[in-house]
Motif scaffolding. Sequence first.
Motif, PDB file in Angstrom:
ATOM      1  N   PRO A 302       0.798  -1.231   0.000  1.00  0.00           N
ATOM      2  CA  PRO A 302       0.000   0.000   0.000  1.00  0.00           C
ATOM      3  C   PRO A 302       0.826   1.274   0.000  1.00  0.00           C
ATOM      4  CG  PRO A 302      -0.970  -1.597   1.498  1.00  0.00           C
ATOM      5  CD  PRO A 302       0.344  -2.170   1.048  1.00  0.00           C
ATOM      6  N   LEU A 303       2.055   1.235   0.524  1.00  0.00           N
ATOM      7  CA  LEU A 303       2.880   2.438   0.468  1.00  0.00           C
ATOM      8  C   LEU A 303       3.366   2.714  -0.949  1.00  0.00           C
ATOM      9  CD1 LEU A 303       4.939   2.182   3.788  1.00  0.00           C
ATOM     10  CD2 LEU A 303       2.897   3.557   3.317  1.00  0.00           C
ATOM     11  N   TYR A 304       3.323   1.710  -1.817  1.00  0.00           N
ATOM     12  CA  TYR A 304       3.610   1.943  -3.235  1.00  0.00           C
ATOM     13  C   TYR A 304       2.500   2.765  -3.880  1.00  0.00           C
ATOM     14  CZ  TYR A 304       7.418  -1.515  -3.992  1.00  0.00           C
ATOM     15  OH  TYR A 304       8.600  -2.204  -4.010  1.00  0.00           O
ATOM     16  N   ARG A 305       1.246   2.506  -3.455  1.00  0.00           N
ATOM     17  CA  ARG A 305       0.078   3.071  -4.130  1.00  0.00           C
ATOM     18  C   ARG A 305      -0.865   3.700  -3.101  1.00  0.00           C
ATOM     19  NH1 ARG A 305       0.611  -1.955  -6.964  1.00  0.00           N
ATOM     20  NH2 ARG A 305       1.066  -1.601  -9.160  1.00  0.00           N
ATOM     21  N   PRO A 306      -0.809   5.012  -2.909  1.00  0.00           N
ATOM     22  CA  PRO A 306      -1.728   5.648  -1.957  1.00  0.00           C
ATOM     23  C   PRO A 306      -3.204   5.442  -2.273  1.00  0.00           C
ATOM     24  CG  PRO A 306       0.114   7.095  -2.403  1.00  0.00           C
ATOM     25  CD  PRO A 306       0.241   5.943  -3.370  1.00  0.00           C
ATOM     26  N   THR A 307      -3.543   5.049  -3.504  1.00  0.00           N
ATOM     27  CA  THR A 307      -4.946   4.770  -3.802  1.00  0.00           C
ATOM     28  C   THR A 307      -5.487   3.632  -2.939  1.00  0.00           C
ATOM     29  OG1 THR A 307      -4.192   3.362  -5.640  1.00  0.00           O
ATOM     30  CG2 THR A 307      -4.891   5.605  -6.176  1.00  0.00           C
ATOM     31  N   THR A 308      -4.620   2.847  -2.312  1.00  0.00           N
ATOM     32  CA  THR A 308      -5.053   1.721  -1.476  1.00  0.00           C
ATOM     33  C   THR A 308      -5.128   2.080   0.005  1.00  0.00           C
ATOM     34  OG1 THR A 308      -2.789   0.910  -1.113  1.00  0.00           O
ATOM     35  CG2 THR A 308      -3.926   0.144  -3.092  1.00  0.00           C
ATOM     36  N   TRP A 309      -4.931   3.337   0.368  1.00  0.00           N
ATOM     37  CA  TRP A 309      -4.774   3.682   1.784  1.00  0.00           C
ATOM     38  C   TRP A 309      -6.050   3.509   2.597  1.00  0.00           C
ATOM     39  CZ3 TRP A 309      -1.103   8.533   2.213  1.00  0.00           C
ATOM     40  CH2 TRP A 309       0.203   8.123   1.897  1.00  0.00           C
ATOM     41  N   PHE A 310      -7.210   3.735   2.009  1.00  0.00           N
ATOM     42  CA  PHE A 310      -8.439   3.500   2.767  1.00  0.00           C
ATOM     43  C   PHE A 310      -8.527   2.029   3.171  1.00  0.00           C
ATOM     44  CE2 PHE A 310      -9.560   7.510   0.741  1.00  0.00           C
ATOM     45  CZ  PHE A 310     -10.235   8.172   1.762  1.00  0.00           C
ATOM     46  N   GLN A 311      -8.144   1.135   2.243  1.00  0.00           N
ATOM     47  CA  GLN A 311      -8.162  -0.290   2.570  1.00  0.00           C
ATOM     48  C   GLN A 311      -7.073  -0.644   3.571  1.00  0.00           C
ATOM     49  OE1 GLN A 311     -10.496  -2.674   1.527  1.00  0.00           O
ATOM     50  NE2 GLN A 311      -9.469  -3.723   3.227  1.00  0.00           N
ATOM     51  N   LEU A 312      -5.889  -0.032   3.454  1.00  0.00           N
ATOM     52  CA  LEU A 312      -4.828  -0.288   4.427  1.00  0.00           C
ATOM     53  C   LEU A 312      -5.286   0.075   5.828  1.00  0.00           C
ATOM     54  CD1 LEU A 312      -1.962  -0.958   5.374  1.00  0.00           C
ATOM     55  CD2 LEU A 312      -1.276   1.355   4.665  1.00  0.00           C
TER      56      LEU A 312
END
Length: 508
Positions: A302-312
């Motif tokens: 997820p740190l590669y792709r901030p678009t995944t931060w809500f899921q993280l």
Amino acid sequence: MFGQLLTGTAVAAPSATTTPSPGRIAWEPCESPSGQGTFECATLKVPVDWKRPRGATIDLALARHLATDPQRRIGSLLINPGGPGGSGVDFALDAPEAFSPELLERFDIVGFDPRGIGRSNPVMCDMDLLTAQGELLYPDSDSSFATLREANRALGESCRDLTGPLVDHMDTGSVVRDMDAIRAGLGEQRISYYGVSYGTLIGQQYAERYPHRVRAMTLDSNMDHSLGMWDFQKTETRAVEEAYGQFADWCARTPSCVLHDQDARALFDSLYKRAEAGELVLPGDQPHTVTPQEVQNLIVGPLYRPTTWFQLAQDLADLDATAAGAARSLRKFGEPTEFPFFSVVCQDYDFDVPSYATLARFERELVRRAPVTRVSPLGWTVQTGCQDWPTEVTNPPRRLHVDGTPKILMTNSRFDPATPHDWASNAARQIGREAVLLTYDGVGHGTYWRSPCARDAINTYLLTLKAPRKGTHCPAVWPTGPSVQRQSPSGGLVDPLPDLPGPYRSTA
């Protein structure tokens, strides 16, 4: 994924000191999985060992997306997605969704699977030995360190047994020679190049060896091949700590983040300590005791792709509550039989540690410097996985010496968990006057899909050779709501980069 590739005409084997003869590649039509775009595929023979050009050969797999405006075609844009282990063929087949229309119009976008990867005579390793090694990458004693060394050697020897002599010639210097053979096979006097992550090391060393064969070069998320093992670990660890800190700060100011009312740094620290104590147990038919390494691994992708931060944020909350659903977020990483990662990095870097005491001293100092995330899982396992690897370091770390290229555009996120900004700035200093460094002030890996500003600068440079001014910065882009994981901010492009390299490639 493994589409059929048709055999092309081989380039004549060059001597160790000469340029490959410019025999043309025989392309044949092929299709992408999406059905979009007009593609051609081929193979190209190159020597296994460039010091023995008349010896054994392998076939490199290639794919190209033809320029959609052939009357205005500039030339070939060679691309590499990083890894090491990422497929350049897949990268090219993704071009209609991954690159801006203006690049698709003016360039034939050419991807190749580097030697030992994907369709290019892939390095094969024993799956059981690979799994056994994966369980030993965090030694905690002299005896477990010795066991790791034995496991590394056994795994590496299995790769050699199953693959053949190519395993001993996987270094980036050999890939650079391969890429120039591709240039000759394309009939191009000069090439344009776009490489991400490990692909920047290919580009850096190509520019060093063949400066007058470069028309334009963009290096996105840069490697620094001059680093010794301590500087490598130190910079990798700081990068993960800083990137996670940006995630924590984002959660604190974003009401829709489920950890908005919590301290995400303190939460990670608590989860890690509970895992260390064996107290983080997920329920189920077969209860699972979470390890500290699984807690660390949870955040890397997820740190590669901030678009995944809500899921993280949701995954961390589920893990904190030891909810059964947290098992989904701790999905097992892949156990591929195709595994070129260590065969490349262990020939490009000298990570040999003299003793467990040295490794333990490194770990203590890294934890002191990064008290929340401790160590970089990627940086740490690159080092531990290379202990006693049975191939030689044939492309050892050294400073770059680039002279005579056009301007080289280098871009990097300020908070990149895999290729730290320090690496880009240091590599740019080594290249010198030819380098122009653009900084994206946000988080993530691969600026082309993180920042519309960086993407516009890259497109403009590749099309017109006009680079931004040195010291240019692009503003950070923060997620504002849950979105499709691989959708890039604005522009409608899809991020095609591999999830994670090496031991962290997921099955998703």
